[in-house]
Design a protein around this motif. Structure first.
Motif, PDB file in Angstrom:
ATOM      1  N   GLU A  13       0.826  -0.711   0.343  1.00  0.00           N
ATOM      2  CA  GLU A  13      -0.140   0.075   0.444  1.00  0.00           C
ATOM      3  C   GLU A  13       0.735   1.086  -0.290  1.00  0.00           C
ATOM      4  O   GLU A  13       2.075   1.203   0.110  1.00  0.00           O
ATOM      5  CB  GLU A  13      -0.829  -0.357   0.864  1.00  0.00           C
ATOM      6  N   GLY A  14       0.772   2.105  -0.151  1.00  0.00           N
ATOM      7  CA  GLY A  14       0.948   3.515   0.067  1.00  0.00           C
ATOM      8  C   GLY A  14       1.029   4.618   1.321  1.00  0.00           C
ATOM      9  O   GLY A  14      -0.081   3.374   2.121  1.00  0.00           O
ATOM     10  N   GLY A  15       1.353   5.008   1.555  1.00  0.00           N
ATOM     11  CA  GLY A  15       0.860   5.971   3.513  1.00  0.00           C
ATOM     12  C   GLY A  15       2.310   5.586   3.600  1.00  0.00           C
ATOM     13  O   GLY A  15       2.975   4.669   3.851  1.00  0.00           O
ATOM     14  N   THR A  28      -0.839  -7.932   0.476  1.00  0.00           N
ATOM     15  CA  THR A  28      -2.418  -7.248   0.467  1.00  0.00           C
ATOM     16  C   THR A  28      -3.026  -8.988  -0.274  1.00  0.00           C
ATOM     17  O   THR A  28      -4.052  -8.855   0.180  1.00  0.00           O
ATOM     18  CB  THR A  28      -2.866  -6.378  -0.615  1.00  0.00           C
ATOM     19  N   PHE A  29      -2.557  -8.728  -1.292  1.00  0.00           N
ATOM     20  CA  PHE A  29      -3.132 -10.619  -2.154  1.00  0.00           C
ATOM     21  C   PHE A  29      -3.221 -11.641  -1.151  1.00  0.00           C
ATOM     22  O   PHE A  29      -4.227 -12.710  -1.057  1.00  0.00           O
ATOM     23  CB  PHE A  29      -3.082 -11.080  -3.327  1.00  0.00           C
ATOM     24  N   THR A  30      -1.982 -11.478   0.256  1.00  0.00           N
ATOM     25  CA  THR A  30      -1.815 -12.323   1.239  1.00  0.00           C
ATOM     26  C   THR A  30      -3.012 -12.367   2.101  1.00  0.00           C
ATOM     27  O   THR A  30      -3.882 -12.720   2.481  1.00  0.00           O
ATOM     28  CB  THR A  30      -0.176 -12.827   1.488  1.00  0.00           C
ATOM     29  N   ALA A  31      -3.007 -11.468   2.932  1.00  0.00           N
ATOM     30  CA  ALA A  31      -3.375 -10.285   3.901  1.00  0.00           C
ATOM     31  C   ALA A  31      -5.429 -10.511   3.627  1.00  0.00           C
ATOM     32  O   ALA A  31      -6.116 -11.224   4.969  1.00  0.00           O
ATOM     33  CB  ALA A  31      -3.802  -8.912   3.964  1.00  0.00           C
ATOM     34  N   ILE A  32      -5.711 -10.929   2.932  1.00  0.00           N
ATOM     35  CA  ILE A  32      -7.151 -10.281   2.009  1.00  0.00           C
ATOM     36  C   ILE A  32      -7.893 -12.463   2.736  1.00  0.00           C
ATOM     37  O   ILE A  32      -8.517 -12.539   3.787  1.00  0.00           O
ATOM     38  CB  ILE A  32      -7.400 -10.578   0.818  1.00  0.00           C
ATOM     39  N   PRO A  33      -7.232 -12.618   1.659  1.00  0.00           N
ATOM     40  CA  PRO A  33      -8.332 -14.127   2.226  1.00  0.00           C
ATOM     41  C   PRO A  33      -7.741 -14.868   3.992  1.00  0.00           C
ATOM     42  O   PRO A  33      -8.804 -15.374   5.119  1.00  0.00           O
ATOM     43  CB  PRO A  33      -7.451 -15.635   1.249  1.00  0.00           C
ATOM     44  N   GLY A  88      -2.000  -1.465  -3.574  1.00  0.00           N
ATOM     45  CA  GLY A  88      -1.746  -2.145  -5.185  1.00  0.00           C
ATOM     46  C   GLY A  88      -2.316  -2.540  -5.675  1.00  0.00           C
ATOM     47  O   GLY A  88      -2.219  -3.096  -6.773  1.00  0.00           O
ATOM     48  N   ILE A  89      -3.597  -1.533  -5.158  1.00  0.00           N
ATOM     49  CA  ILE A  89      -5.060  -2.029  -6.145  1.00  0.00           C
ATOM     50  C   ILE A  89      -4.884  -0.697  -7.377  1.00  0.00           C
ATOM     51  O   ILE A  89      -5.718  -0.057  -7.227  1.00  0.00           O
ATOM     52  CB  ILE A  89      -6.736  -2.040  -5.211  1.00  0.00           C
TER      53      ILE A  89
END
Length: 190
Positions: free
Chosen positions: A137-139, A148-153, A168-169
């Motif tokens: 992510e930014g910030g 992110t794509f590890t954190a989501i599921p 990253g989207i």
């Protein structure tokens, strides 16, 4: 998006079908000193956004330790202006969540480093939505090394409330990937 989220941007996002959210320092080009001056600027931007859209929009609430002058003043203005959506940035906090719920608010919980523990805690304390963020992510970056794509599921499987993906989207492929991994939507900004 701290300074960039002025009334025009927030209203445009809401008019386009998203939920525009004010950052902590909307439309500022220089630092404003003093809680009263800062809150007058926040109130002005909220009222301007209400003139530009008939749709709902929200506000960031950054969890602060005591003394939490900025956080408390931001909440006060948001309640007085009848906002309903609160993107609460920081670890879940019962007192802050209770204040928001007492004003019929909807809590979008966004810890800086999401974990299964703080996701489930946020849900237990009354969060309505949780943001799963990865290091891409930014910030302010999460302290964990997961994307992110590890954190989501991981987060989506642990909760019964909607999960938004952040980090990253950048286009429809990222949105589709986030949805395929269990997110209910996306939270985009910087």
């Amino acid at each position: 998006m701290n300074w960039l989220t002025d009334a025009k941007l927030v209203a445009a996002v809401s008019n386009a079908g998203g939920l525009g959210v004010f950052g902590p320092n909307p439309s500022q080009t220089k630092m404003i000193h003093g809680a009263e001056s800062h809150m007058n600027q926040m109130r002005h931007q909220i009222r301007l956004a209400k003139q530009l859209t008939d749709h709902e929009f929200g506000i960031n609430i950054v969890i602060e330790d005591k003394p939490a002058i900025h956080m408390n003043e931001t909440l006060k203005v948001a309640f007085e202006e009848n906002l309903h959506y609160f993107a609460v940035v920081g670890d879940p906090n019962q007192a802050v969540y209770d204040q928001i719920k007492a004003h019929s608010g909807i809590i979008i919980a966004r810890p800086l480093t999401p974990t299964i523990y703080n996701a489930q805690l946020a849900e237990r304390l009354g969060a309505d939505v949780f943001v799963a963020t990865g290091y891409d992510e930014g910030g302010i970056l999460p302290q964990s090394g997961q994307g992110t794509f590890t954190a989501i599921p991981m987060i989506a499987d642990a909760l019964n409330i909607p999960v938004l993906a952040a980090g990253g989207i950048n286009d429809h492929r990222g949105v589709n990937a986030a949805l395929a991994l269990g997110a209910d939507g996306v939270y985009v900004g910087s």
